[in-house]
Design a protein around this motif. Sequence first.
Motif, PDB file in Angstrom:
ATOM      1  N   ASP A 101       0.852  -1.183   0.000  1.00 60.69           N
ATOM      2  CA  ASP A 101       0.000   0.000   0.000  1.00 60.69           C
ATOM      3  C   ASP A 101       0.891   1.237   0.000  1.00 60.69           C
ATOM      4  OD1 ASP A 101      -2.268  -1.575   0.133  1.00 60.69           O
ATOM      5  OD2 ASP A 101      -2.406  -1.463   2.299  1.00 60.69           O
ATOM      6  N   HIS A 102       0.453   2.241  -0.710  1.00 53.64           N
ATOM      7  CA  HIS A 102       1.161   3.520  -0.737  1.00 53.64           C
ATOM      8  C   HIS A 102       0.097   4.615  -0.609  1.00 53.64           C
ATOM      9  CE1 HIS A 102       4.260   6.427  -1.617  1.00 53.64           C
ATOM     10  NE2 HIS A 102       3.420   7.008  -2.449  1.00 53.64           N
ATOM     11  N   ALA A 103       0.443   5.695   0.071  1.00 54.89           N
ATOM     12  CA  ALA A 103      -0.523   6.783   0.254  1.00 54.89           C
ATOM     13  C   ALA A 103       0.158   8.133   0.107  1.00 54.89           C
ATOM     14  CB  ALA A 103      -1.180   6.682   1.628  1.00 54.89           C
ATOM     15  N   ILE A 104      -0.623   9.111  -0.268  1.00 55.37           N
ATOM     16  CA  ILE A 104      -0.163  10.497  -0.298  1.00 55.37           C
ATOM     17  C   ILE A 104      -1.086  11.311   0.593  1.00 55.37           C
ATOM     18  CG2 ILE A 104       0.152  12.571  -1.704  1.00 55.37           C
ATOM     19  CD1 ILE A 104       0.862  10.766  -4.045  1.00 55.37           C
ATOM     20  N   ASP A 105      -0.480  12.013   1.540  1.00 56.48           N
ATOM     21  CA  ASP A 105      -1.221  12.927   2.408  1.00 56.48           C
ATOM     22  C   ASP A 105      -1.188  14.293   1.736  1.00 56.48           C
ATOM     23  OD1 ASP A 105      -2.204  14.643   4.314  1.00 56.48           O
ATOM     24  OD2 ASP A 105      -0.905  13.947   5.920  1.00 56.48           O
ATOM     25  N   TRP A 106      -2.324  14.719   1.234  1.00 59.15           N
ATOM     26  CA  TRP A 106      -2.427  15.971   0.490  1.00 59.15           C
ATOM     27  C   TRP A 106      -2.689  17.182   1.382  1.00 59.15           C
ATOM     28  CZ3 TRP A 106      -1.685  16.649  -4.700  1.00 59.15           C
ATOM     29  CH2 TRP A 106      -1.561  15.483  -5.465  1.00 59.15           C
ATOM     30  N   SER A 107      -2.852  17.002   2.683  1.00 69.11           N
ATOM     31  CA  SER A 107      -3.311  18.081   3.566  1.00 69.11           C
ATOM     32  C   SER A 107      -2.446  19.344   3.500  1.00 69.11           C
ATOM     33  CB  SER A 107      -3.423  17.585   5.001  1.00 69.11           C
ATOM     34  OG  SER A 107      -2.171  17.126   5.475  1.00 69.11           O
ATOM     35  N   ALA A 108      -1.152  19.219   3.301  1.00 74.13           N
ATOM     36  CA  ALA A 108      -0.279  20.393   3.256  1.00 74.13           C
ATOM     37  C   ALA A 108      -0.491  21.237   1.993  1.00 74.13           C
ATOM     38  CB  ALA A 108       1.183  19.960   3.337  1.00 74.13           C
ATOM     39  N   TYR A 109      -1.122  20.656   0.980  1.00 71.67           N
ATOM     40  CA  TYR A 109      -1.284  21.341  -0.305  1.00 71.67           C
ATOM     41  C   TYR A 109      -2.711  21.843  -0.558  1.00 71.67           C
ATOM     42  CZ  TYR A 109       2.874  18.486  -0.929  1.00 71.67           C
ATOM     43  OH  TYR A 109       4.077  17.868  -0.756  1.00 71.67           O
ATOM     44  N   LEU A 110      -3.640  21.534   0.324  1.00 70.48           N
ATOM     45  CA  LEU A 110      -5.050  21.745   0.010  1.00 70.48           C
ATOM     46  C   LEU A 110      -5.591  23.143   0.257  1.00 70.48           C
ATOM     47  CD1 LEU A 110      -6.557  18.343   1.169  1.00 70.48           C
ATOM     48  CD2 LEU A 110      -6.016  19.110  -1.144  1.00 70.48           C
ATOM     49  N   ALA A 111      -5.016  23.922   1.130  1.00 69.82           N
ATOM     50  CA  ALA A 111      -5.462  25.295   1.406  1.00 69.82           C
ATOM     51  C   ALA A 111      -6.968  25.392   1.619  1.00 69.82           C
ATOM     52  CB  ALA A 111      -5.017  26.229   0.281  1.00 69.82           C
ATOM     53  N   GLY A 112      -7.489  24.542   2.491  1.00 71.85           N
ATOM     54  CA  GLY A 112      -8.913  24.573   2.820  1.00 71.85           C
ATOM     55  C   GLY A 112      -9.798  23.744   1.911  1.00 71.85           C
ATOM     56  N   GLN A 113      -9.255  23.173   0.865  1.00 74.46           N
ATOM     57  CA  GLN A 113     -10.030  22.331  -0.057  1.00 74.46           C
ATOM     58  C   GLN A 113     -10.007  20.882   0.430  1.00 74.46           C
ATOM     59  OE1 GLN A 113     -11.695  23.919  -2.461  1.00 74.46           O
ATOM     60  NE2 GLN A 113     -10.741  25.750  -1.622  1.00 74.46           N
ATOM     61  N   SER A 114     -10.729  20.032  -0.266  1.00 75.55           N
ATOM     62  CA  SER A 114     -10.694  18.600   0.017  1.00 75.55           C
ATOM     63  C   SER A 114     -10.673  17.843  -1.311  1.00 75.55           C
ATOM     64  CB  SER A 114     -11.894  18.172   0.861  1.00 75.55           C
ATOM     65  OG  SER A 114     -13.094  18.457   0.178  1.00 75.55           O
ATOM     66  N   LEU A 115     -10.275  16.590  -1.246  1.00 71.39           N
ATOM     67  CA  LEU A 115     -10.257  15.750  -2.444  1.00 71.39           C
ATOM     68  C   LEU A 115     -11.672  15.305  -2.785  1.00 71.39           C
ATOM     69  CD1 LEU A 115      -7.250  13.341  -1.687  1.00 71.39           C
ATOM     70  CD2 LEU A 115      -7.211  15.595  -2.764  1.00 71.39           C
ATOM     71  N   VAL A 116     -12.028  15.368  -4.066  1.00 71.92           N
ATOM     72  CA  VAL A 116     -13.330  14.863  -4.516  1.00 71.92           C
ATOM     73  C   VAL A 116     -13.168  13.751  -5.543  1.00 71.92           C
ATOM     74  CG1 VAL A 116     -14.571  16.997  -3.979  1.00 71.92           C
ATOM     75  CG2 VAL A 116     -13.624  16.657  -6.285  1.00 71.92           C
ATOM     76  N   ALA A 117     -11.942  13.565  -6.033  1.00 73.20           N
ATOM     77  CA  ALA A 117     -11.662  12.468  -6.967  1.00 73.20           C
ATOM     78  C   ALA A 117     -10.167  12.178  -6.937  1.00 73.20           C
ATOM     79  CB  ALA A 117     -12.094  12.826  -8.386  1.00 73.20           C
ATOM     80  N   SER A 118      -9.815  10.913  -7.229  1.00 76.05           N
ATOM     81  CA  SER A 118      -8.419  10.498  -7.225  1.00 76.05           C
ATOM     82  C   SER A 118      -8.229   9.398  -8.255  1.00 76.05           C
ATOM     83  CB  SER A 118      -8.043   9.985  -5.830  1.00 76.05           C
ATOM     84  OG  SER A 118      -6.752   9.415  -5.834  1.00 76.05           O
ATOM     85  N   LEU A 119      -7.188   9.527  -9.073  1.00 79.39           N
ATOM     86  CA  LEU A 119      -6.867   8.528 -10.084  1.00 79.39           C
ATOM     87  C   LEU A 119      -5.385   8.207  -9.994  1.00 79.39           C
ATOM     88  CD1 LEU A 119      -7.594   6.882 -12.673  1.00 79.39           C
ATOM     89  CD2 LEU A 119      -6.904   8.920 -13.959  1.00 79.39           C
ATOM     90  N   TRP A 120      -5.055   6.905  -9.906  1.00 78.08           N
ATOM     91  CA  TRP A 120      -3.669   6.451  -9.878  1.00 78.08           C
ATOM     92  C   TRP A 120      -3.328   5.805 -11.208  1.00 78.08           C
ATOM     93  CZ3 TRP A 120      -0.327   7.051  -5.735  1.00 78.08           C
ATOM     94  CH2 TRP A 120      -0.895   7.457  -4.527  1.00 78.08           C
ATOM     95  N   THR A 121      -2.141   6.138 -11.738  1.00 78.64           N
ATOM     96  CA  THR A 121      -1.667   5.508 -12.973  1.00 78.64           C
ATOM     97  C   THR A 121      -0.217   5.069 -12.799  1.00 78.64           C
ATOM     98  OG1 THR A 121      -1.012   7.643 -13.900  1.00 78.64           O
ATOM     99  CG2 THR A 121      -3.208   6.826 -14.482  1.00 78.64           C
ATOM    100  N   VAL A 122       0.163   4.061 -13.598  1.00 79.53           N
ATOM    101  CA  VAL A 122       1.532   3.535 -13.594  1.00 79.53           C
ATOM    102  C   VAL A 122       2.088   3.652 -15.007  1.00 79.53           C
ATOM    103  CG1 VAL A 122       2.935   1.459 -13.291  1.00 79.53           C
ATOM    104  CG2 VAL A 122       1.041   1.897 -11.729  1.00 79.53           C
ATOM    105  N   SER A 123       3.347   4.044 -15.097  1.00 79.30           N
ATOM    106  CA  SER A 123       4.022   4.110 -16.386  1.00 79.30           C
ATOM    107  C   SER A 123       5.425   3.539 -16.218  1.00 79.30           C
ATOM    108  CB  SER A 123       4.094   5.564 -16.844  1.00 79.30           C
ATOM    109  OG  SER A 123       4.777   5.662 -18.063  1.00 79.30           O
ATOM    110  N   PRO A 124       5.915   2.694 -17.083  1.00 78.46           N
ATOM    111  CA  PRO A 124       5.237   2.205 -18.273  1.00 78.46           C
ATOM    112  C   PRO A 124       4.245   1.093 -17.947  1.00 78.46           C
ATOM    113  CG  PRO A 124       7.380   1.177 -18.127  1.00 78.46           C
ATOM    114  CD  PRO A 124       7.286   2.151 -16.977  1.00 78.46           C
ATOM    115  N   VAL A 125       3.283   0.915 -18.839  1.00 76.67           N
ATOM    116  CA  VAL A 125       2.349  -0.209 -18.757  1.00 76.67           C
ATOM    117  C   VAL A 125       2.977  -1.344 -19.554  1.00 76.67           C
ATOM    118  CG1 VAL A 125       0.050  -1.026 -19.377  1.00 76.67           C
ATOM    119  CG2 VAL A 125       0.365   1.319 -18.559  1.00 76.67           C
TER     120      VAL A 125
END
Length: 92
Positions: free
Chosen positions: A13-37
């Motif tokens: 499992d891997h996670a990103i804590d976005w709280s330091a970058y949000l400036a009062g906003q919240s996440l409403v969608a998240s998409l993870w991708t890997v390259s290369p496929v």
Amino acid sequence: MSLFVKDPQARVDHAIDWSAYLAGQSLVASLWTVSPVETGGLVVEANAFEAQRSSVRLNGGVAGRIYRLTNRVTLSDGQVDERSVTMRVEER
């Protein structure tokens, strides 16, 4: 960009804590991708997100290969941002 190491047989499992970058906003969608496929490559098995954190479960990968894992999120005010990490796969 951060570097992480993963065994090809491990599910991690891997996670990103976005709280330091949000400036009062919240996440409403998240998409993870890997390259290369590629056949036998690193695979996003599952993913989830909360108001300030997104997570992913990774599986597989070819030993000796390096992958870019990118998380693209949409914020509550409509902004879109992304962060990437490097995942090296090696026998451990």
